[in-house]
Design an enzyme around this catalytic site. Sequence first.
Site, PDB file in Angstrom:
ATOM      1  CE  LYS A  14      -2.166  -1.034   3.843  1.00 46.59           C
ATOM      2  NZ  LYS A  14      -1.610  -2.315   4.291  1.00 46.59           N
ATOM      3  NE  ARG A 128       7.980  -2.024   6.219  1.00 47.55           N
ATOM      4  CZ  ARG A 128       6.696  -1.706   6.063  1.00 47.55           C
ATOM      5  NH1 ARG A 128       6.322  -0.946   5.059  1.00 47.55           N
ATOM      6  NH2 ARG A 128       5.793  -2.143   6.909  1.00 47.55           N
ATOM      7  NE  ARG A 134       6.678   0.315  10.063  1.00 47.54           N
ATOM      8  CZ  ARG A 134       5.604   0.238   9.290  1.00 47.54           C
ATOM      9  NH1 ARG A 134       5.596   0.826   8.111  1.00 47.54           N
ATOM     10  NH2 ARG A 134       4.540  -0.432   9.694  1.00 47.54           N
ATOM     11  NE  ARG A 146       2.288  -4.769  11.225  1.00 47.58           N
ATOM     12  CZ  ARG A 146       3.394  -4.478  10.545  1.00 47.58           C
ATOM     13  NH1 ARG A 146       4.585  -4.898  10.984  1.00 47.58           N
ATOM     14  NH2 ARG A 146       3.339  -3.764   9.454  1.00 47.58           N
TER      15      ARG A 146
END
Length: 193
Positions: A14, A128, A134, A146
């Site tokens: 996204k 990532r 993160r 998640r």
Amino acid sequence: MFNLILFGPPGSGKGTQSEKLIARYGLKHLSTGDLLRAEIANKTPLGLEAKSLMDKGQLVPDEVVIGMIDAALTNNPKARGFLFDGFPRTKAQSEALDALLKKKGASINVVLALDVTEDELIKRLLNRGLTSGRSDDTKEDVIRARITEYHNKTSPVADHYNKFGKVVLVKGEGSVDEIFGDLTAQIDQRIDQ
Ligand code: B4P
């Protein structure tokens, strides 16, 4: 106005595709994930509350993100349209969004839903996490939490917009440019050029 929701599970692309889509169509990008991370970086009370939930892979409360989107819509009265990225993530958020847009005489034009297998999602997010810093991308159990939140709370958003025939499924695996091509083909059929 042209209003688009880019929909899909965590790691489906996204954020990646949103950057390219706003450059192509001049839409205002509204990512609740980015807005929340800005609150965390600024160490606001809201950011501190959000961080503890995000680090566990849980969604932050509806009223928090709805308030953020309400403010962003008010602050951008001249936008040609909005690209909603990572929002709405619950049925309550989608109903609130519909009501906010209705006040502007607008609605959601299309929901483009990126379809990616769970193995690929986990691989992308762990990858990532190696470089992004993160904290929600580094632990596999948090990533799985998640994805579970997505199945339980977010997939009803697609059911909601499906009732109005607004959801289009797009293959989310392949090169970033191939996926971008499929997304733009769908948008071009619907947007005034
Ligand atoms: P978000 O910031 O929305 O994060 P995300 O869903 O994990 O990321 P996204 O889907 O945009 O990532 P992308 O695939 O582009 O949310 C983070 C957290 O914030 C949530 O867990 C929640 O706690 C909270 N939150 C946010 N919005 C909320 C809301 N509305 N309500 C409640 N809570 C909310 O990228 C993933 C990786 O894949 C990247 O490394 C990218 O490079 C890679 N990638 C992308 N496309 C690829 C491709 N085609 N092939 C290979 N790799 C690809």
